[in-house]
Design a protein around this motif. Structure first.
Motif, short mmCIF file in Angstrom:
data_model
loop_
_atom_site.label_atom_id
_atom_site.label_comp_id
_atom_site.label_asym_id
_atom_site.label_seq_id
_atom_site.Cartn_x
_atom_site.Cartn_y
_atom_site.Cartn_z
N HIS B 127 0.57 -1.28 -0.19
CA HIS B 127 -0.20 -0.19 -0.34
C HIS B 127 0.75 0.99 -0.07
O HIS B 127 0.38 2.33 -0.56
N ASP B 128 1.97 1.38 0.51
CA ASP B 128 2.86 2.30 -0.10
C ASP B 128 3.82 2.73 -0.72
O ASP B 128 4.23 3.57 -0.77
N ALA B 129 4.41 1.56 -1.43
CA ALA B 129 5.41 1.47 -2.37
C ALA B 129 4.77 1.14 -3.41
O ALA B 129 5.38 1.18 -4.38
N SER B 130 4.01 0.23 -4.10
CA SER B 130 3.36 -0.67 -5.06
C SER B 130 3.49 0.48 -6.47
O SER B 130 3.40 -0.74 -7.56
N ALA B 157 15.89 -6.19 6.74
CA ALA B 157 14.93 -5.67 6.22
C ALA B 157 15.10 -5.89 4.83
O ALA B 157 15.94 -5.25 4.46
N LEU B 158 13.86 -6.87 4.61
CA LEU B 158 14.17 -7.03 3.57
C LEU B 158 12.12 -6.49 2.23
O LEU B 158 11.61 -6.33 3.24
N ASP B 159 12.52 -5.94 1.50
CA ASP B 159 11.34 -5.31 0.74
C ASP B 159 11.09 -6.34 -0.47
O ASP B 159 11.47 -6.37 -1.70
N ASN B 160 9.85 -6.98 -0.29
CA ASN B 160 9.15 -7.56 -1.45
C ASN B 160 8.01 -6.89 -1.43
O ASN B 160 6.86 -7.09 -2.15
N VAL B 161 7.48 -5.23 -1.92
CA VAL B 161 6.62 -4.92 -2.17
C VAL B 161 7.00 -3.78 -3.46
O VAL B 161 6.00 -3.48 -4.28
N SER B 162 7.83 -3.23 -3.38
CA SER B 162 8.37 -2.55 -4.45
C SER B 162 8.38 -2.47 -5.97
O SER B 162 7.35 -2.11 -6.49
N ASP B 163 8.39 -3.69 -5.77
CA ASP B 163 8.28 -4.38 -7.16
C ASP B 163 6.40 -4.76 -7.15
O ASP B 163 5.66 -5.75 -5.85
N PRO B 164 5.23 -3.76 -7.52
CA PRO B 164 4.17 -4.63 -8.06
C PRO B 164 4.01 -5.96 -8.14
O PRO B 164 2.68 -6.41 -7.27
N GLU B 165 4.72 -6.89 -8.82
CA GLU B 165 4.38 -8.25 -8.92
C GLU B 165 4.70 -9.79 -7.26
O GLU B 165 4.38 -10.12 -6.80
N GLY B 166 5.48 -8.43 -6.58
CA GLY B 166 5.63 -8.57 -5.17
C GLY B 166 6.75 -9.95 -4.98
O GLY B 166 6.45 -10.28 -4.22
#
Lengths: 117, 300
Positions: B127-130, B157-166
């Motif tokens: 919701h913040d980043a995709s 800390a891992l980012d699995n949301v900035s890519d909209p495909e998750g």
């Protein structure tokens, strides 16, 4: 000998393609599906086991996704392009699909189902 | 120098005075026994998640505008302060309007300034980043993936949301590999992320596209625990020896995986306000395993 085999193969292929003597697969049926925030139309797709189809997606607004985890189908639907997903059902059942690209506040409700009879 | 804490779970709850409303995670033991030196200080931290600041839905949470603030009051009432707090994503509810996203993030930051704690870490949710690949999030909160070490425990800390495909993505996986290579195999590692790194419920988008690659990289490390958000409820799962533990939300609960035909928020229960919502502490004691304790939004 090698030459003769090549000639034989050439004639065989020509005959098959000319007279349709092969067990050619039936032409797949095309099903058009529209994607937009936050729905697919139609959102229920009825298919039959063994009948090949091509799911043809168009986006009406922005980039969306299409994912059927249980069937291993996944696609990205870009505006201005037609995304084709060929598929032949091999088992009956109801298979849920959803938008696999986060597309906004109603993203979670952008779902549908393939029903194979 | 910080006063050395010597408390077990029961003492901790007695001190905080909110034990009656707390729900214990049964039998959960985390591998925090020893740091790289074989000795480390006691500490605990809090995980808050899925606050969805800006969400409006009276049937789901008619008090969405005060839930986070009430949780902060409860956190601030803890007699023993946590060493730090981590928010595991969906800080704000998504919006197509970039100006509104800025506004929600600004408001969120103002509200969490009220937390009486030295350090707060943030992670993005979809919701913040995709919708903008994390662009506005980064302006407000900085990096979307990072590491830090706290008293011998390695946090990733891992980012699995900035890519909209998750997905985590190849670049970040390469980075993770490099970071892990700097850590001793025996070291305690805590991974913080938003989406589950395993296929919890792919039909409901409760998965990470390339999560298996991440888990495979973590497998050689015997002391790894993953804390995540996204699913708005407590869930415990193991991939091999790695425990994956999800957090409750601070806006609305979601149904258990696969328990209903369609995923939808659980309606507000006026007889039990804030039911299914809360935050948690993760405790570490020298020479003992850590424990996870769940807390309600409001003191019982």
């Amino acid at each position: 000998m090698k030459y003769l085999m090549s000639v034989g193969l050439f004639f065989s292929l020509t005959l098959f393609s000319t007279f349709g003597w092969s067990d050619a697969a039936p032409t797949p049926k095309t099903i058009q599906i529209s994607a937009k925030k936050f729905e697919y139309t139609p959102n229920e797709i009825h298919l039959k086991v063994g009948e090949p189809v091509v799911l043809e997606f168009k986006s009406e607004d922005k980039k969306h996704g299409f994912k059927v985890p249980e069937l291993g189908l996944v696609a990205v639907i870009k505006p201005g392009e037609v995304t084709r997903v060929p598929f032949t059902p091999t088992k009956t059942g109801r298979f849920e699909f959803h938008c696999s690209l986060f597309c906004g506040s109603g993203h979670e409700s952008m779902t549908g189902a393939i029903i194979v009879e | 120098m910080a006063k050395k804490r010597d408390l077990n779970r029961r003492d901790f709850l007695k001190i905080t005075g909110i034990g009656a409303g707390a729900v214990f995670a049964s039998g959960l033991h985390l591998p925090f026994a020893f740091g790289e030196s074989g000795k480390q200080d006691d500490f605990y931290f809090l995980q808050l998640s899925d606050t969805h600041w800006g969400f409006k839905g009276p049937a789901v949470n008619p008090q969405a505008d005060v839930t986070l603030k009430k949780a902060i009051q409860t956190v601030n009432s803890l007699s023993v302060k946590p060493d730090f707090i981590v928010f595991t994503g969906d800080l704000t509810h998504t919006t197509d309007d970039p100006k509104e996203r800025h506004a929600r993030m600004t408001q969120f930051k103002e509200i969490v300034k009220g937390l009486n704690v030295k350090q707060v870490y943030f992670l993005p949710g979809e919701h913040d980043a995709s919708l903008d690949e994390g662009a506005i999030y980064k302006e407000h909160f900085g990096k979307t993936h990072y590491t830090f070490v706290h008293k011998g425990v390695h946090f990733i800390a891992l980012d699995n949301v900035s890519d909209p495909e998750g997905a985590v993505g190849d670049e970040q996986i390469k980075w993770l590999k490099s970071e892990l290579s700097k850590i001793k195999k025996s070291a305690p590692i805590v991974v913080l992320t938003h989406r589950p790194l395993f296929d919890l419920m792919p039909d409901w988008d409760w998965a990470t596209k390339d999560g298996k690659q991440v888990v495979d990289l973590l497998m050689p490390y015997p002391n790894v625990t993953v804390f995540y958000g996204h699913i708005h409820q407590e869930n415990h799962f193991k991939t091999g020896h790695i425990a994956h533990i999800s957090a409750k939300s601070l806006v609305f609960p979601l149904p258990a995986p696969g328990s209903v035909p369609k995923k939808a928020p659980i309606p507000w229960d006026a007889t039990q306000p804030f039911k299914g919502l809360g935050f948690r502490s993760i405790e570490e004691e020298t020479g003992k395993v850590g424990e996870v304790t769940e807390y309600p939004v409001v003191k019982a």
